[in-house]
Write a protein that holds these residues in place. Structure first.
Motif, PDB file in Angstrom:
ATOM      1  N   VAL A 107       0.867  -1.171   0.000  1.00 23.70           N
ATOM      2  CA  VAL A 107       0.000   0.000   0.000  1.00 23.70           C
ATOM      3  C   VAL A 107       0.906   1.223   0.000  1.00 23.70           C
ATOM      4  O   VAL A 107       1.914   1.256   0.712  1.00 23.70           O
ATOM      5  N   MET A 108       0.577   2.219  -0.797  1.00 18.49           N
ATOM      6  CA  MET A 108       1.386   3.441  -0.839  1.00 18.49           C
ATOM      7  C   MET A 108       1.093   4.298   0.393  1.00 18.49           C
ATOM      8  O   MET A 108      -0.067   4.516   0.729  1.00 18.49           O
ATOM      9  N   TYR A 109       2.159   4.732   1.040  1.00 22.60           N
ATOM     10  CA  TYR A 109       2.054   5.578   2.219  1.00 22.60           C
ATOM     11  C   TYR A 109       2.801   6.881   2.002  1.00 22.60           C
ATOM     12  O   TYR A 109       3.793   6.930   1.268  1.00 22.60           O
ATOM     13  N   PRO A 116      15.138   2.510   1.432  1.00 21.20           N
ATOM     14  CA  PRO A 116      15.394   2.181   0.022  1.00 21.20           C
ATOM     15  C   PRO A 116      14.168   2.120  -0.880  1.00 21.20           C
ATOM     16  O   PRO A 116      14.281   2.376  -2.070  1.00 21.20           O
ATOM     17  N   ASP A 117      13.011   1.804  -0.354  1.00 15.89           N
ATOM     18  CA  ASP A 117      11.817   1.704  -1.199  1.00 15.89           C
ATOM     19  C   ASP A 117      10.977   2.976  -1.189  1.00 15.89           C
ATOM     20  O   ASP A 117       9.906   3.017  -1.794  1.00 15.89           O
ATOM     21  N   MET A 118      11.474   4.006  -0.498  1.00 16.51           N
ATOM     22  CA  MET A 118      10.704   5.232  -0.336  1.00 16.51           C
ATOM     23  C   MET A 118      11.361   6.377  -1.104  1.00 16.51           C
ATOM     24  O   MET A 118      12.578   6.453  -1.207  1.00 16.51           O
ATOM     25  N   LEU A 119      10.535   7.253  -1.632  1.00 18.51           N
ATOM     26  CA  LEU A 119      11.010   8.497  -2.241  1.00 18.51           C
ATOM     27  C   LEU A 119      11.137   9.519  -1.113  1.00 18.51           C
ATOM     28  O   LEU A 119      10.178   9.747  -0.367  1.00 18.51           O
ATOM     29  N   LEU A 120      12.307  10.105  -0.951  1.00  9.66           N
ATOM     30  CA  LEU A 120      12.557  11.091   0.100  1.00  9.66           C
ATOM     31  C   LEU A 120      12.560  12.479  -0.519  1.00  9.66           C
ATOM     32  O   LEU A 120      13.319  12.750  -1.449  1.00  9.66           O
ATOM     33  N   THR A 143       7.571   8.764   0.704  1.00 10.34           N
ATOM     34  CA  THR A 143       6.431   8.225  -0.022  1.00 10.34           C
ATOM     35  C   THR A 143       6.864   6.915  -0.662  1.00 10.34           C
ATOM     36  O   THR A 143       7.899   6.860  -1.324  1.00 10.34           O
ATOM     37  N   GLY A 144       6.073   5.874  -0.417  1.00 12.37           N
ATOM     38  CA  GLY A 144       6.423   4.601  -1.025  1.00 12.37           C
ATOM     39  C   GLY A 144       5.577   3.459  -0.522  1.00 12.37           C
ATOM     40  O   GLY A 144       4.684   3.640   0.316  1.00 12.37           O
ATOM     41  N   PRO A 145       5.874   2.257  -1.030  1.00 11.56           N
ATOM     42  CA  PRO A 145       5.070   1.083  -0.695  1.00 11.56           C
ATOM     43  C   PRO A 145       5.396   0.533   0.690  1.00 11.56           C
ATOM     44  O   PRO A 145       6.541   0.490   1.110  1.00 11.56           O
ATOM     45  N   VAL A 146       4.345   0.113   1.392  1.00  6.95           N
ATOM     46  CA  VAL A 146       4.475  -0.554   2.682  1.00  6.95           C
ATOM     47  C   VAL A 146       3.622  -1.815   2.612  1.00  6.95           C
ATOM     48  O   VAL A 146       2.446  -1.751   2.252  1.00  6.95           O
ATOM     49  N   VAL A 147       4.215  -2.954   2.928  1.00  4.05           N
ATOM     50  CA  VAL A 147       3.522  -4.232   2.777  1.00  4.05           C
ATOM     51  C   VAL A 147       2.556  -4.507   3.924  1.00  4.05           C
ATOM     52  O   VAL A 147       1.465  -5.018   3.720  1.00  4.05           O
ATOM     53  N   ASP A 148       2.970  -4.156   5.162  1.00  2.00           N
ATOM     54  CA  ASP A 148       2.134  -4.449   6.320  1.00  2.00           C
ATOM     55  C   ASP A 148       2.507  -3.506   7.464  1.00  2.00           C
ATOM     56  O   ASP A 148       3.383  -2.655   7.315  1.00  2.00           O
ATOM     57  N   LEU A 149       1.836  -3.665   8.595  1.00  2.00           N
ATOM     58  CA  LEU A 149       2.096  -2.771   9.726  1.00  2.00           C
ATOM     59  C   LEU A 149       3.513  -2.914  10.265  1.00  2.00           C
ATOM     60  O   LEU A 149       4.099  -1.949  10.739  1.00  2.00           O
ATOM     61  N   GLY A 166      -0.060   8.236   6.536  1.00  2.00           N
ATOM     62  CA  GLY A 166      -1.306   7.673   6.043  1.00  2.00           C
ATOM     63  C   GLY A 166      -1.171   7.166   4.632  1.00  2.00           C
ATOM     64  O   GLY A 166      -0.178   7.418   3.958  1.00  2.00           O
ATOM     65  N   ARG A 167      -2.165   6.442   4.228  1.00  2.00           N
ATOM     66  CA  ARG A 167      -2.194   5.908   2.860  1.00  2.00           C
ATOM     67  C   ARG A 167      -2.349   7.058   1.873  1.00  2.00           C
ATOM     68  O   ARG A 167      -3.003   8.052   2.151  1.00  2.00           O
ATOM     69  N   CYS A 168      -1.746   6.883   0.730  1.00  2.00           N
ATOM     70  CA  CYS A 168      -1.929   7.869  -0.329  1.00  2.00           C
ATOM     71  C   CYS A 168      -2.325   7.144  -1.603  1.00  2.00           C
ATOM     72  O   CYS A 168      -2.109   5.945  -1.747  1.00  2.00           O
ATOM     73  N   HIS A 169      -2.920   7.850  -2.488  1.00  2.00           N
ATOM     74  CA  HIS A 169      -3.359   7.283  -3.755  1.00  2.00           C
ATOM     75  C   HIS A 169      -2.246   7.397  -4.774  1.00  2.00           C
ATOM     76  O   HIS A 169      -1.572   8.424  -4.848  1.00  2.00           O
TER      77      HIS A 169
END
Length: 72
Positions: A6-8, A25-29, A39-45, A66-69
């Motif tokens: 889920v994108m956060y 590494p998986d996030m845009l800073l 901003t980037g993908p998060v698999v779970d809590l 929070g989640r983003c679209h």
């Protein structure tokens, strides 16, 4: 069972330099008005918690998360 990421969007008080991007590494800073935005993908809590713990270890205060679209 594989989970879809889920994108956060995570906003932290304080600005990190680009060199800290390797810690997320998986996030845009990016930086916005004295804040660091991840901003980037998060698999779970657990994944979200790991990102927030890294930020806390760097002395950054959580402003919002929070989640983003996805934009397309």
């Amino acid at each position: 069972m594989d989970r879809e990421p889920v994108m956060y969007r995570i906003v932290l008080r304080g600005e990190l330099g680009d060199q800290f991007g390797v810690l997320f590494p998986d996030m845009l800073l990016t930086r916005e008005s004295g804040s660091t935005v991840l901003t980037g993908p998060v698999v779970d809590l657990a994944g979200l918690d790991a990102v927030l713990e890294k930020a806390q270890d760097l002395g950054l205060e959580l402003v919002w998360a929070g989640r983003c679209h996805a934009r397309g």
